[in-house]
Design a protein around this motif. Sequence first.
Motif, PDB file in Angstrom:
ATOM      1  N   VAL A 118       0.838  -1.201   0.000  1.00  0.00           N
ATOM      2  CA  VAL A 118       0.000   0.000   0.000  1.00  0.00           C
ATOM      3  C   VAL A 118       0.875   1.253   0.000  1.00  0.00           C
ATOM      4  O   VAL A 118       1.847   1.343   0.756  1.00  0.00           O
ATOM      5  N   ARG A 119       0.530   2.207  -0.852  1.00  0.00           N
ATOM      6  CA  ARG A 119       1.222   3.492  -0.908  1.00  0.00           C
ATOM      7  C   ARG A 119       0.279   4.595  -0.439  1.00  0.00           C
ATOM      8  O   ARG A 119      -0.955   4.453  -0.542  1.00  0.00           O
TER       9      ARG A 119
ATOM     10  N   ASP B  73      -3.556   5.415  -1.688  1.00  0.00           N
ATOM     11  CA  ASP B  73      -4.289   4.276  -2.257  1.00  0.00           C
ATOM     12  C   ASP B  73      -5.650   4.136  -1.588  1.00  0.00           C
ATOM     13  O   ASP B  73      -5.823   4.471  -0.408  1.00  0.00           O
ATOM     14  N   ARG B  74      -6.602   3.612  -2.339  1.00  0.00           N
ATOM     15  CA  ARG B  74      -7.927   3.272  -1.800  1.00  0.00           C
ATOM     16  C   ARG B  74      -7.914   1.776  -1.485  1.00  0.00           C
ATOM     17  O   ARG B  74      -7.723   0.962  -2.381  1.00  0.00           O
ATOM     18  N   VAL B  75      -8.150   1.450  -0.216  1.00  0.00           N
ATOM     19  CA  VAL B  75      -7.952   0.074   0.243  1.00  0.00           C
ATOM     20  C   VAL B  75      -9.195  -0.420   0.982  1.00  0.00           C
ATOM     21  O   VAL B  75      -9.811   0.320   1.747  1.00  0.00           O
TER      22      VAL B  75
ATOM     23  N   SER C 176       0.011   3.215   6.483  1.00  0.00           N
ATOM     24  CA  SER C 176       0.539   3.613   5.168  1.00  0.00           C
ATOM     25  C   SER C 176      -0.190   4.814   4.570  1.00  0.00           C
ATOM     26  O   SER C 176       0.005   5.137   3.405  1.00  0.00           O
TER      27      SER C 176
ATOM     28  N   PRO D 111      -3.534   5.505   3.637  1.00  0.00           N
ATOM     29  CA  PRO D 111      -4.397   5.365   2.459  1.00  0.00           C
ATOM     30  C   PRO D 111      -5.394   6.512   2.378  1.00  0.00           C
ATOM     31  O   PRO D 111      -5.742   7.124   3.396  1.00  0.00           O
TER      32      PRO D 111
ATOM     33  N   ASP E  31      -8.180   0.378  -5.146  1.00  0.00           N
ATOM     34  CA  ASP E  31      -6.891   0.023  -5.732  1.00  0.00           C
ATOM     35  C   ASP E  31      -6.389  -1.322  -5.219  1.00  0.00           C
ATOM     36  O   ASP E  31      -5.788  -2.096  -5.963  1.00  0.00           O
ATOM     37  N   ILE E  32      -6.634  -1.577  -3.924  1.00  0.00           N
ATOM     38  CA  ILE E  32      -6.124  -2.780  -3.266  1.00  0.00           C
ATOM     39  C   ILE E  32      -7.202  -3.328  -2.343  1.00  0.00           C
ATOM     40  O   ILE E  32      -7.854  -2.568  -1.618  1.00  0.00           O
TER      41      ILE E  32
ATOM     42  N   GLY F 167      -6.529  -3.535 -10.411  1.00  0.00           N
ATOM     43  CA  GLY F 167      -6.299  -3.486  -8.971  1.00  0.00           C
ATOM     44  C   GLY F 167      -5.572  -4.719  -8.455  1.00  0.00           C
ATOM     45  O   GLY F 167      -5.367  -5.698  -9.184  1.00  0.00           O
ATOM     46  N   ARG F 168      -5.221  -4.652  -7.177  1.00  0.00           N
ATOM     47  CA  ARG F 168      -4.416  -5.716  -6.558  1.00  0.00           C
ATOM     48  C   ARG F 168      -5.230  -6.427  -5.486  1.00  0.00           C
ATOM     49  O   ARG F 168      -5.775  -5.787  -4.578  1.00  0.00           O
TER      50      ARG F 168
END
Length: 340
Positions: A167-168, A171-173, A192, A194, A231-232, A254-255
């Motif tokens: 995660v950066r 990011d949307r998590v 991180s 988000p 995103d994740i 996405g991841r």
Amino acid sequence: MNAGPAGIALVVDRPGTFRFVDHPSAPPGPGEARVRIHAVGVCGSDREVYHGTRPAGYVRYPLIPGHEWSGIVEAVGEGVPDSLVGGKCVGEGFRNCQVCDRCRNGETTLCTAAYEETGFTRPGAMATTLTLPARLLHVLPDDADLACAALLEPAACAAAAALRADVRPGDRVAVVGTGALGLLAVQFVAASSPAELLAVGRGSGLRARAEACRAAAYRDVEGLDISGNFDIVIEAAGAPGSARTAASLLRRGGRLVLAGIPAPDAPGLDPADLVVRQLDVRTVFGAPPAAWAHAVRAFGAGILDPRPLITHRLPLRDFARALDLVGSGSPEVGKVLLFP
């Protein structure tokens, strides 16, 4: 080196049967450390051990269970620094061979030797003491809360998922699953920075616990509005269909990190969906040393706080009640700890 005072241990002789026995505290051998156990966490895997539903090859009876634990080193064997004695600690469970290519690469959970793990095929921590290879220990700060530290095993698995998620900031998590694994993963992700952090669980009763673990929002999986713009997504529930739910939350490209272990007949992911949306799928099984070190550092720095997850503290002799609580499905039950 002298033996320590005798204590007790809980032994599961075979599925459905357990008893308490005297537990002699033998001197640790070369390369070993003996730890006086402070607290042991109880999870779904312990219920599998007791009920006999753990897959063949991943349990060996009779067995002292207990793979989530914390304690204090009280003796060390030949070749182990005396400075460890008296220190608070936790320990890795996988007994990897250290010499295969995967171990040499730091991927100890993929060790090519036969599976061996504390609390499943080797004696675990539901006893007064636990003796294990000293190389598996992670030393904690002197002021560490040992009850909270008993959650560092699931925290290490959550750390492995967070590291795989990469995660950066911004990011949307989303994290699917609000058990110990999921909520500890939420805490790692929150560190991180988000832009969005959603916890997805079952029922409204888990909202307060998720928010205490720094989730920005909580949604019930029933009737979940699938936006497909994250995103994740980390899947940490292992429930039937939860992997598909997690995948559906992702934007194209996405991841997806799969950390929960579903039943063998659980619905799988749609390969066409994975290809057309170019989803990046990563998986986690257990925690290698790097993830353990990450979790221990975060715990020592106060970034990881397991306290909101602990709801029950019981003596070891209340093992049966602990199993019932863990299997109840009640939102009032979080992590159950036993104290030998």
